[in-house]
Motif scaffolding. Structure first.
Motif, PDB file in Angstrom:
ATOM      1  N   SER A 147      26.906  28.433   1.223  1.00 19.45           N
ATOM      2  CA  SER A 147      27.084  27.891  -0.119  1.00 19.45           C
ATOM      3  C   SER A 147      26.859  26.390  -0.085  1.00 19.45           C
ATOM      4  O   SER A 147      27.122  25.725   0.922  1.00 19.45           O
ATOM      5  N   THR A 148      26.378  25.864  -1.203  1.00 19.21           N
ATOM      6  CA  THR A 148      26.157  24.428  -1.318  1.00 19.21           C
ATOM      7  C   THR A 148      26.156  24.040  -2.784  1.00 19.21           C
ATOM      8  O   THR A 148      26.128  24.902  -3.672  1.00 19.21           O
ATOM      9  N   GLU A 149      26.194  22.742  -3.052  1.00 20.28           N
ATOM     10  CA  GLU A 149      26.121  22.274  -4.434  1.00 20.28           C
ATOM     11  C   GLU A 149      24.706  22.467  -4.957  1.00 20.28           C
ATOM     12  O   GLU A 149      23.736  22.427  -4.205  1.00 20.28           O
ATOM     13  N   ASN A 150      24.585  22.673  -6.258  1.00 16.72           N
ATOM     14  CA  ASN A 150      23.258  22.946  -6.820  1.00 16.72           C
ATOM     15  C   ASN A 150      22.332  21.748  -6.782  1.00 16.72           C
ATOM     16  O   ASN A 150      21.119  21.881  -6.968  1.00 16.72           O
ATOM     17  N   ASP A 151      22.873  20.533  -6.512  1.00 16.90           N
ATOM     18  CA  ASP A 151      22.008  19.347  -6.428  1.00 16.90           C
ATOM     19  C   ASP A 151      21.739  18.934  -4.984  1.00 16.90           C
ATOM     20  O   ASP A 151      21.133  17.884  -4.742  1.00 16.90           O
ATOM     21  N   ASN A 152      22.169  19.749  -4.014  1.00 15.80           N
ATOM     22  CA  ASN A 152      21.912  19.445  -2.603  1.00 15.80           C
ATOM     23  C   ASN A 152      20.544  20.011  -2.231  1.00 15.80           C
ATOM     24  O   ASN A 152      20.431  21.060  -1.604  1.00 15.80           O
ATOM     25  N   GLN A 153      19.489  19.302  -2.635  1.00 16.05           N
ATOM     26  CA  GLN A 153      18.143  19.816  -2.479  1.00 16.05           C
ATOM     27  C   GLN A 153      17.737  19.964  -1.019  1.00 16.05           C
ATOM     28  O   GLN A 153      17.015  20.903  -0.647  1.00 16.05           O
ATOM     29  N   ALA A 154      18.213  19.063  -0.158  1.00 22.88           N
ATOM     30  CA  ALA A 154      17.843  19.152   1.259  1.00 22.88           C
ATOM     31  C   ALA A 154      18.365  20.445   1.874  1.00 22.88           C
ATOM     32  O   ALA A 154      17.652  21.135   2.614  1.00 22.88           O
ATOM     33  N   SER A 155      19.610  20.796   1.566  1.00 22.01           N
ATOM     34  CA  SER A 155      20.184  22.026   2.096  1.00 22.01           C
ATOM     35  C   SER A 155      19.481  23.256   1.525  1.00 22.01           C
ATOM     36  O   SER A 155      19.175  24.207   2.250  1.00 22.01           O
ATOM     37  N   LEU A 156      19.198  23.234   0.220  1.00 18.53           N
ATOM     38  CA  LEU A 156      18.513  24.370  -0.409  1.00 18.53           C
ATOM     39  C   LEU A 156      17.110  24.546   0.172  1.00 18.53           C
ATOM     40  O   LEU A 156      16.669  25.671   0.420  1.00 18.53           O
ATOM     41  N   ASN A 157      16.412  23.449   0.409  1.00 16.91           N
ATOM     42  CA  ASN A 157      15.072  23.544   0.986  1.00 16.91           C
ATOM     43  C   ASN A 157      15.113  24.156   2.379  1.00 16.91           C
ATOM     44  O   ASN A 157      14.269  24.978   2.752  1.00 16.91           O
ATOM     45  N   LEU A 158      16.111  23.744   3.174  1.00 16.46           N
ATOM     46  CA  LEU A 158      16.223  24.264   4.529  1.00 16.46           C
ATOM     47  C   LEU A 158      16.443  25.777   4.521  1.00 16.46           C
ATOM     48  O   LEU A 158      15.746  26.524   5.224  1.00 16.46           O
ATOM     49  N   PHE A 159      17.389  26.249   3.723  1.00 15.70           N
ATOM     50  CA  PHE A 159      17.726  27.665   3.746  1.00 15.70           C
ATOM     51  C   PHE A 159      16.735  28.514   2.968  1.00 15.70           C
ATOM     52  O   PHE A 159      16.380  29.618   3.413  1.00 15.70           O
ATOM     53  N   LEU A 160      16.284  28.038   1.815  1.00 10.34           N
ATOM     54  CA  LEU A 160      15.387  28.853   0.987  1.00 10.34           C
ATOM     55  C   LEU A 160      13.946  28.830   1.486  1.00 10.34           C
ATOM     56  O   LEU A 160      13.288  29.879   1.525  1.00 10.34           O
ATOM     57  N   LEU A 161      13.444  27.669   1.861  1.00  9.62           N
ATOM     58  CA  LEU A 161      12.033  27.549   2.233  1.00  9.62           C
ATOM     59  C   LEU A 161      11.784  27.808   3.709  1.00  9.62           C
ATOM     60  O   LEU A 161      10.755  28.391   4.080  1.00  9.62           O
ATOM     61  N   LYS A 162      12.698  27.371   4.568  1.00 12.38           N
ATOM     62  CA  LYS A 162      12.485  27.519   6.010  1.00 12.38           C
ATOM     63  C   LYS A 162      13.301  28.664   6.620  1.00 12.38           C
ATOM     64  O   LYS A 162      12.885  29.251   7.612  1.00 12.38           O
ATOM     65  N   ARG A 361      35.071  16.857 -14.717  1.00 12.13           N
ATOM     66  CA  ARG A 361      34.631  15.801 -13.808  1.00 12.13           C
ATOM     67  C   ARG A 361      35.026  16.095 -12.356  1.00 12.13           C
ATOM     68  O   ARG A 361      34.405  15.582 -11.421  1.00 12.13           O
ATOM     69  N   LEU A 362      36.046  16.914 -12.161  1.00 13.76           N
ATOM     70  CA  LEU A 362      36.473  17.273 -10.816  1.00 13.76           C
ATOM     71  C   LEU A 362      35.878  18.603 -10.352  1.00 13.76           C
ATOM     72  O   LEU A 362      36.064  18.995  -9.203  1.00 13.76           O
ATOM     73  N   SER A 363      35.171  19.282 -11.224  1.00  9.95           N
ATOM     74  CA  SER A 363      34.694  20.635 -10.944  1.00  9.95           C
ATOM     75  C   SER A 363      33.193  20.661 -10.704  1.00  9.95           C
ATOM     76  O   SER A 363      32.477  19.703 -10.989  1.00  9.95           O
ATOM     77  N   CYS A 364      32.734  21.764 -10.156  1.00  5.55           N
ATOM     78  CA  CYS A 364      31.301  22.010  -9.974  1.00  5.55           C
ATOM     79  C   CYS A 364      30.970  23.280 -10.756  1.00  5.55           C
ATOM     80  O   CYS A 364      31.353  24.390 -10.365  1.00  5.55           O
ATOM     81  N   GLU A 365      30.325  23.113 -11.882  1.00  4.18           N
ATOM     82  CA  GLU A 365      30.068  24.227 -12.783  1.00  4.18           C
ATOM     83  C   GLU A 365      29.164  25.287 -12.168  1.00  4.18           C
ATOM     84  O   GLU A 365      29.225  26.455 -12.532  1.00  4.18           O
ATOM     85  N   GLU A 366      28.298  24.877 -11.229  1.00  2.00           N
ATOM     86  CA  GLU A 366      27.400  25.854 -10.615  1.00  2.00           C
ATOM     87  C   GLU A 366      27.209  25.559  -9.143  1.00  2.00           C
ATOM     88  O   GLU A 366      26.412  24.726  -8.756  1.00  2.00           O
ATOM     89  N   ASP A 367      27.990  26.241  -8.327  1.00  3.77           N
ATOM     90  CA  ASP A 367      27.768  26.242  -6.889  1.00  3.77           C
ATOM     91  C   ASP A 367      26.615  27.211  -6.616  1.00  3.77           C
ATOM     92  O   ASP A 367      26.273  28.020  -7.476  1.00  3.77           O
ATOM     93  N   VAL A 368      25.999  27.133  -5.456  1.00  5.26           N
ATOM     94  CA  VAL A 368      24.902  28.044  -5.130  1.00  5.26           C
ATOM     95  C   VAL A 368      25.220  28.758  -3.813  1.00  5.26           C
ATOM     96  O   VAL A 368      25.454  28.095  -2.792  1.00  5.26           O
ATOM     97  N   TRP A 369      25.253  30.077  -3.867  1.00  2.00           N
ATOM     98  CA  TRP A 369      25.402  30.880  -2.657  1.00  2.00           C
ATOM     99  C   TRP A 369      24.039  31.495  -2.346  1.00  2.00           C
ATOM    100  O   TRP A 369      23.413  32.132  -3.204  1.00  2.00           O
TER     101      TRP A 369
END
Length: 402
Positions: A147-162, A361-369
């Motif tokens: 899981s990661t934040e929806n704006d963590n593009q580096a992490s998403l690229n690593l897991f989704l693309l590679k 402001r303290l929450s993350c409306e969309e986490d990404v699993w």
């Protein structure tokens, strides 16, 4: 686990198992170096309280790997990753034989992937993930997810693309601050604390087909970090778990509380001075005049602890009101124990979500699993390929991996 050597371009590094007797200081330094917030924005940082394994040690089997390479003539740790394996529900049976019984799968979780900023983009992160996945497969895991934040593009690229993962679920992390005053529990609502046996019976009877429901729920409920399971229902006396399950009230709700404060702390950095001053002013007024019920901002700019709410659910037309009462109770318990925040994570379509108090402001409306099916030897099973399934309205978040 033996060392695995990797070479990418001109960079050579070794992936090996974390050694708690000699690696703690270096791992803490890597964590510190990775704590780089977004320029001009507030960022949340984690203090593991000297225990790099704190987020996985309650979920055996678990493993932590480190990446080591030569830096200025010395071998230094430049990256790390944590992982654990558990058996969880991936839905309910659809055939005649399975009926409404849960379908379980052995699932692995990747946590805390870190690579020093000075050693990124040379394949260390991917090597850590691949080595962790190899351990997952050797131990019989069918799926791996992270899981990661929806704006963590580096992490998403690593897991989704590679890494060949796919976006799987998008739950919401909801958090509320702990005020200086107690929150009033709604009238005509009674709250009861269940013992571990009663709580287990309730969860297995009502939640066992919820996605990610852990088969070892009994271990979670009996863990010393579990502060209790609470049920809210219209005013009355607790009938006992057997009678409750056989003839539940028209409306009820349940949740459990996990003491994350004893595992690690958080700290909000990068806040402007005006915001710090305003937060302090609200706390002062709230302490002096608690009867006003002012929603004050706690001290979030120094390390603080929090409680995590899990196993949320309920039924009936007034289930939302029952959940509001439980959240108020959780707030007051956190206040007594010196926490600054109460948080939970729920599915994006969770029916009780509107009843869960939180600050945007303290929450993350969309986490990404993101999830990946491991190995070609895994059978489809009665639920089919889980990675291709449609999300349910609820999800069970394991507090051991928060």
């Amino acid at each position: 686990m033996e060392e695995k050597r990797s070479t990418t371009g001109t960079a050579a590094f070794v992936v090996r198992e974390f050694d708690p007797n000699k690696d703690c200081n270096e791992v803490e330094e890597v964590e510190r170096r990775c704590e780089v917030g977004h320029a001009g924005k507030m960022s949340l940082f984690t203090n593991l309280l000297g225990d790099p394994l704190c987020r996985i040690r309650h979920s055996p089997p678990y493993l932590m790997l480190v990446a080591e390479m030569e830096v200025e003539g010395e071998r230094k740790i430049v990256g790390m990753v944590r992982g654990c394996i558990k058996t969880v529900s991936c839905g309910r049976g659809s055939s005649h034989d399975d009926g409404e019984n849960p379908i379980y799968a052995k699932v692995a979780t990747i946590l805390g992937l870190r690579v020093c900023p000075s050693h990124r983009r040379i394949g260390i992160g991917l090597a850590l993930v691949k080595n962790m996945e190899a351990w997952f497969i050797r131990n019989g895991a069918e799926y791996s997810y992270m899981s990661t934040e929806n704006d963590n593009q580096a992490s998403l690229n690593l897991f989704l693309l590679k890494g060949n993962y796919s976006k799987f679920r998008t739950p919401s992390m909801l958090a509320r601050p702990i005020y200086a005053h107690r929150v009033k529990i709604p009238d005509r609502v009674s709250i009861f604390e269940l013992d571990h046996v009663e709580a287990e019976s309730l969860y297995r009877a009502r939640f066992s087909t919820t996605e990610f429901f852990p088969r070892d729920i009994d271990r979670i409920l009996s863990n010393q970090l579990n502060l209790g399971t609470f049920v809210a229902m219209p005013t009355g006396s607790w009938p006992g778990s057997g009678q409750f399950l056989a003839n539940p009230p028209e409306s009820w709700a349940v949740l459990s509380i996990w003491n994350s404060k004893e595992t690690f702390t958080l700290q909000l950095k990068g806040a402007p001075r005006t915001l710090r001053w305003m937060a302090k002013a609200t706390r002062t007024v709230d302490r002096l005049l608690p009867f006003l019920g002012i929603p004050s901002v706690p001290q979030l700019f120094k390390p603080f602890g929090f409680h995590f709410l899990y196993g949320l659910g309920g039924e009936g037309p007034r289930a939302g009101r029952m959940m509001e009462a439980l959240c108020a109770h959780a707030h007051n318990l956190a206040k007594e124990m010196g926490c600054a925040v109460v948080a939970t994570e729920v599915a994006s379509d969770e029916p009780l979500r509107p009843a869960i108090p939180h600050w945007k402001r303290l929450s993350c409306e969309e986490d990404v699993w993101c999830m990946k099916r491991l190995g070609e030897g895994c059978s489809e099973g009665p639920v089919g390929y889980w990675t291709c399934s449609q999300p349910g309205s609820s999800i069970f978040v394991d507090p051991r991996e928060v």
